[in-house]
Design a protein around this motif. Structure first.
Motif, PDB file in Angstrom:
ATOM      1  N   LEU A 321       1.087  -1.224   0.091  1.00 35.26           N
ATOM      2  CA  LEU A 321       0.050   0.107  -0.022  1.00 35.26           C
ATOM      3  C   LEU A 321       0.936   1.374  -0.014  1.00 35.26           C
ATOM      4  O   LEU A 321       1.788   1.246   0.641  1.00 35.26           O
ATOM      5  CB  LEU A 321      -0.830  -0.104   1.173  1.00 35.26           C
ATOM      6  CG  LEU A 321      -1.846  -1.268   1.149  1.00 35.26           C
ATOM      7  CD1 LEU A 321      -2.770  -0.820   2.415  1.00 35.26           C
ATOM      8  CD2 LEU A 321      -2.552  -1.521   0.167  1.00 35.26           C
ATOM      9  N   THR A 330      -4.679   7.081   0.153  1.00 36.24           N
ATOM     10  CA  THR A 330      -3.766   6.990  -0.933  1.00 36.24           C
ATOM     11  C   THR A 330      -2.837   8.279  -1.177  1.00 36.24           C
ATOM     12  O   THR A 330      -3.529   9.400  -0.946  1.00 36.24           O
ATOM     13  CB  THR A 330      -4.192   6.730  -2.308  1.00 36.24           C
ATOM     14  OG1 THR A 330      -5.167   7.431  -2.620  1.00 36.24           O
ATOM     15  CG2 THR A 330      -5.084   5.279  -2.048  1.00 36.24           C
ATOM     16  N   HIS A 357      -3.140   1.449  -5.812  1.00 33.84           N
ATOM     17  CA  HIS A 357      -2.130   1.227  -4.613  1.00 33.84           C
ATOM     18  C   HIS A 357      -0.914   0.259  -5.661  1.00 33.84           C
ATOM     19  O   HIS A 357      -1.461   0.084  -6.805  1.00 33.84           O
ATOM     20  CB  HIS A 357      -2.176   0.350  -3.672  1.00 33.84           C
ATOM     21  CG  HIS A 357      -3.290   1.137  -2.370  1.00 33.84           C
ATOM     22  ND1 HIS A 357      -2.443   1.990  -1.531  1.00 33.84           N
ATOM     23  CD2 HIS A 357      -4.393   1.157  -2.235  1.00 33.84           C
ATOM     24  CE1 HIS A 357      -3.531   2.445  -0.724  1.00 33.84           C
ATOM     25  NE2 HIS A 357      -4.697   1.919  -1.101  1.00 33.84           N
TER      26      HIS A 357
END
Length: 469
Positions: A321, A330, A357
């Motif tokens: 991630l 994000t 991601h």
């Protein structure tokens, strides 16, 4: 077709955004499985079922879900009416989940405990993108998946009371005196608040709703006291834009709260930072530490922690991630929703590109996608999953053609000093500011207490946004 593409997409969560994802997957002809930890669709929404959202139905129904509901002869509610959480579930989510296109693919009591790649930990790179995801459930069952859409939300992970992001001293010890956000003050939880002194901590719409309900309770029940504590020096952000709000119910929420504070029915404490909590003769002593280091205390019977929520990314610990270190969203999405940096207007349209991601095929959507930002709107989540599902279908033109039209709040800035004077707090929009920056108009608790006599108004989640009109 490859073996990977023959596997279903797993959607985690059967709330509004999760079921919207399922509807879009159905329309695209993509196999899917929805995992819901609760026993019913919208299990988290049911927990605030007594609360009326400030967005009308037209903002709260996903277009793909509406299409398949209409095919089944669903009778839509008045699109300008404001549903309660219970109505949102009973009149929309439950019928949606019962459709034959979705029902066989929704599993209840299925809690996702961890997500990884089949046979690969986070370190392994070779063949990663062609390897199925592995979802482990709490009962030990393991499911393979082509992709994962995580719409599990943040309701189960509220923020703590401590101002430093850590629990205040004694917070766990006084758990019996603490309430989650949005307790049913006028209904099932009435006996816990009637005739008692309640401290509400928080500056969002969840706090505002609870405060309004407590003020109503105090009018009918002697001895009911209400104290509201915020960290800021001013409640301007919570009061919102009033008549300048594009959603009248949301504007009325802040206006009603201001009237109670001005009349002394709600005692407001500013610059309030919870430091320690101590049980005291059947009550709770709350020690407050101010910015200058001075401390004082207030003793109450109940504390409502309306301090927001945070995402739990631990189930994806073995995935790669790319999370913003501040927001927990994000890295691409974070600057678009950061409440510390925003201008007039609303969150710009965003979709698969901002949600992606390094772990190809994993997307956190809905409230979880916003990390700690308290600015999520249900309509935003619907556009997110439309874009993500289009990308999974290989329709990148549709995936990148994101559209989002959100009503403004009538508040420019979460800094009260910037909203203090003038007919407009904004002035001309600065041309040098990045177009992709702007604060959303919702928060995770953007809800209305039940007794608002308004019929046509706005989204199930709301905080501060632009005042430009």
């Amino acid at each position: 077709m490859s073996t990977l593409n023959e596997l279903p997409v797993v959607v985690i969560g059967a709330g509004p955004v999760g079921l919207a994802a399922a509807a879009h997957l159905h329309e695209r002809g993509i196999a899917f499985t929805v995992l819901e930890a609760g026993d019913t669709p919208g299990a988290a929404v049911r927990q605030w079922g007594h609360v009326r959202v400030f967005s009308p139905w037209r903002y709260n129904i996903d277009p793909a879900a509406r299409r398949i509901l209409d095919e089944a002869g669903w009778v839509a509610p008045d699109l300008e009416a404001l549903p309660t959480g219970a109505e949102l579930v009973g009149d929309y989510l439950q019928p949606l989940a019962q459709l034959p296109q979705l029902k066989p693919h929704v599993r209840y009591g299925a809690r996702a405990e961890a997500i990884s790649r089949l046979g690969l930990d986070r370190l392994r790179s070779a063949g990663r993108e062609s390897t199925p995801f592995l979802i482990r459930l709490a009962d030990g069952e393991e499911l393979p998946a082509r992709a994962v859409i995580d719409a599990s939300g943040t309701w189960a992970t509220p923020n703590v009371l401590g101002a430093s992001g850590l629990p205040a001293r004694g917070e766990t010890i006084v758990a019996a005196f603490l309430e989650h956000a949005l307790p049913d003050v006028l209904g099932a939880a009435r006996d816990r608040f009637a005739g008692r002194h309640t401290l509400v901590v928080g500056a969002g719409h969840s706090a505002a709703n609870t405060l309004l309900s407590l003020a109503e309770l105090a009018e009918s029940t002697p001895g009911t006291e209400v104290t509201w504590a915020i960290r800021n020096a001013s409640p301007a952000r919570t009061y919102g834009g009033g008549d300048a709000d594009a959603l009248p119910a949301r504007g009325a929420l802040g206006s009603r709260l201001r009237a109670h504070v001005d009349a002394g029915r709600i005692r407001l404490l500013t610059g309030f930072s919870v430091h320690a909590l101590t049980p005291t003769a059947g009550r709770v002593s709350v020690v407050v530490r101010h910015a200058d280091g001075e401390e004082e205390s207030v003793t109450v019977d109940r504390i409502v922690a309306a301090t927001g929520f945070r995402p739990d990314h631990s189930i994806a610990a073995e995935l790669r991630l790319d999370l913003d270190p501040v927001m927990g969203a994000t890295r691409a999405l974070a600057p678009l929703i950061d409440p510390n940096e925003h201008s007039c207007g609303t969150v710009p349209p965003h979709g698969v590109n901002e949600l992606a991601h390094p772990e190809a095929g994993y997307y956190a959507v809905g409230m979880k996608s916003y990390g700690r930002a308290p600015t999520f709107l249900m309509a935003t989540g619907y556009e997110q999953v439309r874009s993500v599902v289009a990308a999974l279908a290989g329709d990148w033109a549709a995936a990148r053609d994101v559209q989002l039209d959100l009503p403004e709040t009538g508040v420019c800035n979460s800094n009260p000093a910037d909203t203090a004077a003038g007919d407009s707090c904004c002035g001309p929009a600065p041309t040098a500011e990045p177009a992709a920056r702007g604060l959303a108009t919702g928060i995770s608790g953007g809800l209305l207490s039940t007794p608002l006599n308004l019929v046509t108004l706005a989204p199930a989640s709301g905080q501060a946004g632009g005042c430009c009109s």
